[in-house]
Enzyme design. Structure first.
Site, PDB file in Angstrom:
ATOM      1  N   SER A  17       5.334   6.516  -7.111  1.00 51.00           N
ATOM      2  CA  SER A  17       6.443   6.725  -6.170  1.00 51.00           C
ATOM      3  C   SER A  17       7.759   6.778  -6.940  1.00 51.00           C
ATOM      4  CB  SER A  17       6.513   5.591  -5.143  1.00 51.00           C
ATOM      5  OG  SER A  17       7.655   5.808  -4.299  1.00 51.00           O
ATOM      6  N   SER A  18       8.644   7.669  -6.487  1.00 49.46           N
ATOM      7  CA  SER A  18       9.974   7.763  -7.111  1.00 49.46           C
ATOM      8  C   SER A  18      10.854   6.621  -6.620  1.00 49.46           C
ATOM      9  CB  SER A  18      10.614   9.109  -6.764  1.00 49.46           C
ATOM     10  OG  SER A  18      10.704   9.244  -5.341  1.00 49.46           O
ATOM     11  N   ALA A  36       3.398   9.679  -3.502  1.00 52.04           N
ATOM     12  CA  ALA A  36       2.754  10.996  -3.661  1.00 52.04           C
ATOM     13  C   ALA A  36       2.094  11.163  -5.023  1.00 52.04           C
ATOM     14  CB  ALA A  36       3.799  12.093  -3.434  1.00 52.04           C
ATOM     15  N   CYS A  38       0.418  17.924  25.270  1.00 56.72           N
ATOM     16  CA  CYS A  38      -0.755  17.142  25.666  1.00 56.72           C
ATOM     17  C   CYS A  38      -1.154  17.526  27.096  1.00 56.72           C
ATOM     18  CB  CYS A  38      -0.341  15.670  25.589  1.00 56.72           C
ATOM     19  SG  CYS A  38      -1.515  14.489  26.218  1.00 56.72           S
ATOM     20  N   GLN A  44       2.960   5.265   1.192  1.00 59.71           N
ATOM     21  CA  GLN A  44       3.931   6.166   1.825  1.00 59.71           C
ATOM     22  C   GLN A  44       3.260   7.517   2.113  1.00 59.71           C
ATOM     23  OE1 GLN A  44       8.056   5.718  -0.278  1.00 59.71           O
ATOM     24  NE2 GLN A  44       6.472   5.230  -1.804  1.00 59.71           N
ATOM     25  N   HIS A  95       4.077   5.563   6.475  1.00 59.18           N
ATOM     26  CA  HIS A  95       4.674   6.795   7.010  1.00 59.18           C
ATOM     27  C   HIS A  95       3.707   7.523   7.933  1.00 59.18           C
ATOM     28  CE1 HIS A  95       7.723   6.981   3.454  1.00 59.18           C
ATOM     29  NE2 HIS A  95       7.902   5.952   4.247  1.00 59.18           N
ATOM     30  N   ASP A 118      -1.717  11.380   3.607  1.00 56.51           N
ATOM     31  CA  ASP A 118      -2.914  12.218   3.392  1.00 56.51           C
ATOM     32  C   ASP A 118      -4.218  11.493   3.701  1.00 56.51           C
ATOM     33  OD1 ASP A 118      -2.169  11.831  -0.143  1.00 56.51           O
ATOM     34  OD2 ASP A 118      -3.319  10.498   1.155  1.00 56.51           O
ATOM     35  N   CYS A 123      -1.255  15.704  29.463  1.00 53.43           N
ATOM     36  CA  CYS A 123      -0.360  14.997  30.409  1.00 53.43           C
ATOM     37  C   CYS A 123       0.986  15.701  30.508  1.00 53.43           C
ATOM     38  CB  CYS A 123      -0.162  13.543  29.942  1.00 53.43           C
ATOM     39  SG  CYS A 123       1.077  13.363  28.637  1.00 53.43           S
ATOM     40  N   VAL A 175      -1.466   8.253 -13.451  1.00 52.56           N
ATOM     41  CA  VAL A 175      -2.243   7.260 -12.690  1.00 52.56           C
ATOM     42  C   VAL A 175      -3.737   7.354 -13.008  1.00 52.56           C
ATOM     43  CG1 VAL A 175      -0.667   6.986 -10.725  1.00 52.56           C
ATOM     44  CG2 VAL A 175      -2.318   8.860 -10.712  1.00 52.56           C
TER      45      VAL A 175
HETATM   46  N1  APR Z   1       0.718   9.957 -12.433  1.00 54.90           N
HETATM   47  C1  APR Z   1       1.736   9.065 -12.274  1.00 54.90           C
HETATM   48  N2  APR Z   1       2.861   9.341 -11.583  1.00 54.90           N
HETATM   49  C2  APR Z   1       2.977  10.567 -11.045  1.00 54.90           C
HETATM   50  C3  APR Z   1       1.970  11.556 -11.171  1.00 54.90           C
HETATM   51  C4  APR Z   1       0.804  11.202 -11.889  1.00 54.90           C
HETATM   52  N3  APR Z   1      -0.219  12.062 -12.049  1.00 54.90           N
HETATM   53  N4  APR Z   1       2.399  12.685 -10.523  1.00 54.90           N
HETATM   54  C5  APR Z   1       3.620  12.412 -10.036  1.00 54.90           C
HETATM   55  N5  APR Z   1       3.972  11.140 -10.343  1.00 54.90           N
HETATM   56  C6  APR Z   1       5.178  10.407  -9.971  1.00 54.90           C
HETATM   57  C7  APR Z   1       6.458  11.169 -10.186  1.00 54.90           C
HETATM   58  O1  APR Z   1       6.951  10.881 -11.508  1.00 54.90           O
HETATM   59  C8  APR Z   1       7.367  10.546  -9.122  1.00 54.90           C
HETATM   60  O2  APR Z   1       7.966   9.362  -9.616  1.00 54.90           O
HETATM   61  O3  APR Z   1       5.082  10.167  -8.579  1.00 54.90           O
HETATM   62  C9  APR Z   1       6.396  10.142  -8.018  1.00 54.90           C
HETATM   63  C10 APR Z   1       6.416  11.069  -6.816  1.00 54.90           C
HETATM   64  O4  APR Z   1       7.662  10.899  -6.187  1.00 54.90           O
HETATM   65  P1  APR Z   1       7.950  11.655  -4.791  1.00 54.90           P
HETATM   66  O5  APR Z   1       7.480  13.063  -4.885  1.00 54.90           O
HETATM   67  O6  APR Z   1       9.384  11.364  -4.453  1.00 54.90           O
HETATM   68  O7  APR Z   1       7.001  10.939  -3.758  1.00 54.90           O
HETATM   69  P2  APR Z   1       7.236   9.576  -2.982  1.00 54.90           P
HETATM   70  O8  APR Z   1       7.908   8.564  -3.841  1.00 54.90           O
HETATM   71  O9  APR Z   1       5.925   9.209  -2.377  1.00 54.90           O
HETATM   72  O10 APR Z   1       8.235  10.030  -1.780  1.00 54.90           O
HETATM   73  C11 APR Z   1       8.507   9.038  -0.779  1.00 54.90           C
HETATM   74  O11 APR Z   1       9.654  10.698   0.549  1.00 54.90           O
HETATM   75  O12 APR Z   1       9.734  12.808   1.448  1.00 54.90           O
HETATM   76  C12 APR Z   1       9.451  11.502   1.724  1.00 54.90           C
HETATM   77  O13 APR Z   1       7.971  10.734   3.353  1.00 54.90           O
HETATM   78  C13 APR Z   1       8.012  11.360   2.112  1.00 54.90           C
HETATM   79  O14 APR Z   1       6.485   9.547   1.613  1.00 54.90           O
HETATM   80  C14 APR Z   1       7.434  10.442   1.036  1.00 54.90           C
HETATM   81  C15 APR Z   1       8.659   9.696   0.555  1.00 54.90           C
END
Ligand code: APR
Length: 269
Positions: A209-210, A17, A169, A95, A136, A98, A171, A252
């Site tokens: 991603s976290s 995200a 749907c 993941q 996802h 969008d 169907c 990013v």
């Molecule tokens: N630049 C760099 N990193 C960023 C920025 C940015 N501008 N904004 C946010 N982040 C980092 C945050 O520090 C965090 O580590 O992006 C990460 C977002 O983490 P999450 O919100 O947990 O998103 P994600 O890792 O994609 O979640 C995985 O969880 O809820 C489910 O299916 C959903 O695909 C999602 C999955």
């Protein structure tokens, strides 16, 4: 990292995200994350199966919150697309639901099979292609649980908002958002493809991603175990920081354009 990418045979990116946050798409965790405002438990696959009407009733609000406006790819998406055009990026495993990688790579929205491997090919000068794997799925689509037909999500959310709960749907089958819900298995094809790419990679970039949701979060470890150089770009720590060779605690939109221009700059000048 730029030199490693330039020299690498296979570069793979895993995005979350955080790469779409600069486009305005809400992230899930951290302050003001989606799961601060909505209860994840309302959106599990089990709830969808048990109570599709209630699931859809709650889902409309989540969808409007997540995708209430049109989002554009940002410079980070464009930087990955540029690396792909220059033949330096084998695949993006995202993941995110969008569709912004598809918009950046091909300039058009996504189509085709969701939560399976969805490849938008970004043909480029060297003829190699960048595959976009939507691990996802894609929230711009819904899928009938009976006949498997896919259709654009927006009109279906309108119907649900106007009381058709759950929307069905022609169907007679119930529609499901074309995304992988908590507790729902990722399609075998998608995750096996992603694991194979992680194993093949010489450089593996985990971006925005976290890294707490599996199986995506296991990919950097798989890549490191087979000798890849692992780079993590997030604003906060992740549980896999010890696996990474390089951790960039930067935005990013700062890191990726710089990285891409270092890799793709014309060295003959
Ligand atoms: N630049 C760099 N990193 C960023 C920025 C940015 N501008 N904004 C946010 N982040 C980092 C945050 O520090 C965090 O580590 O992006 C990460 C977002 O983490 P999450 O919100 O947990 O998103 P994600 O890792 O994609 O979640 C995985 O969880 O809820 C489910 O299916 C959903 O695909 C999602 C999955």
């Amino acid at each position: 990292l730029a030199d490693e990418i330039r020299r690498a045979e296979t570069v793979v990116a895993l995005t979350g995200a955080g790469i779409s946050a600069p486009s305005g798409v809400p992230t899930f965790r951290g302050d003001d994350g989606v799961w601060e405002h909505f209860d994840e438990g309302q959106f599990t696959y089990g709830r969808f199966q048990r109570d599709p009407a209630g699931f859809w009733d709650d889902r409309v609000a989540l969808h409007r919150d997540l995708f209430g406006e049109e989002y554009e790819p940002n410079v980070a998406h464009e930087a990955l697309a540029e690396l792909g055009r220059d033949g330096h990026l084998e695949a993006i495993c995202t993941q995110n639901t969008d569709g912004l990688h598809l918009d950046a790579a091909t300039g058009v929205g996504g189509d085709g099979d969701s939560s399976q491997s969805h490849s938008s090919t970004d043909a480029n000068a060297t003829g190699s292609e960048t595959t976009v794997l939507e691990l996802h799925g894609n929230a711009q689509r819904v899928r009938c649980q009976e006949c498997g037909a896919r259709t654009d999500a927006d009109p279906i959310y309108d119907r649900a908002e106007n009381g058709e709960l759950p929307p069905t749907c022609d169907c007679g089958g119930i529609y499901k958002p074309d995304v992988v819900l908590f507790g729902e298995q990722l399609s075998g094809a998608a995750i096996q493809r992603a694991q194979a790419l992680a194993r093949e990679s010489d450089v593996f970039l985990a971006i925005g991603s976290s890294l707490v949701v599996t199986p995506a979060a296991s990919l950097p470890r798989t890549a490191a175990a087979t000798g890849a150089t692992v780079g993590i770009v997030t604003l906060e720590e992740t549980p896999l920081d010890d696996v990474a060779d390089v951790c960039c605690r930067r935005d990013v939109t700062d890191v990726l354009p710089r990285l891409s221009s270092l890799v793709t700059r014309d060295l003959s000048r």
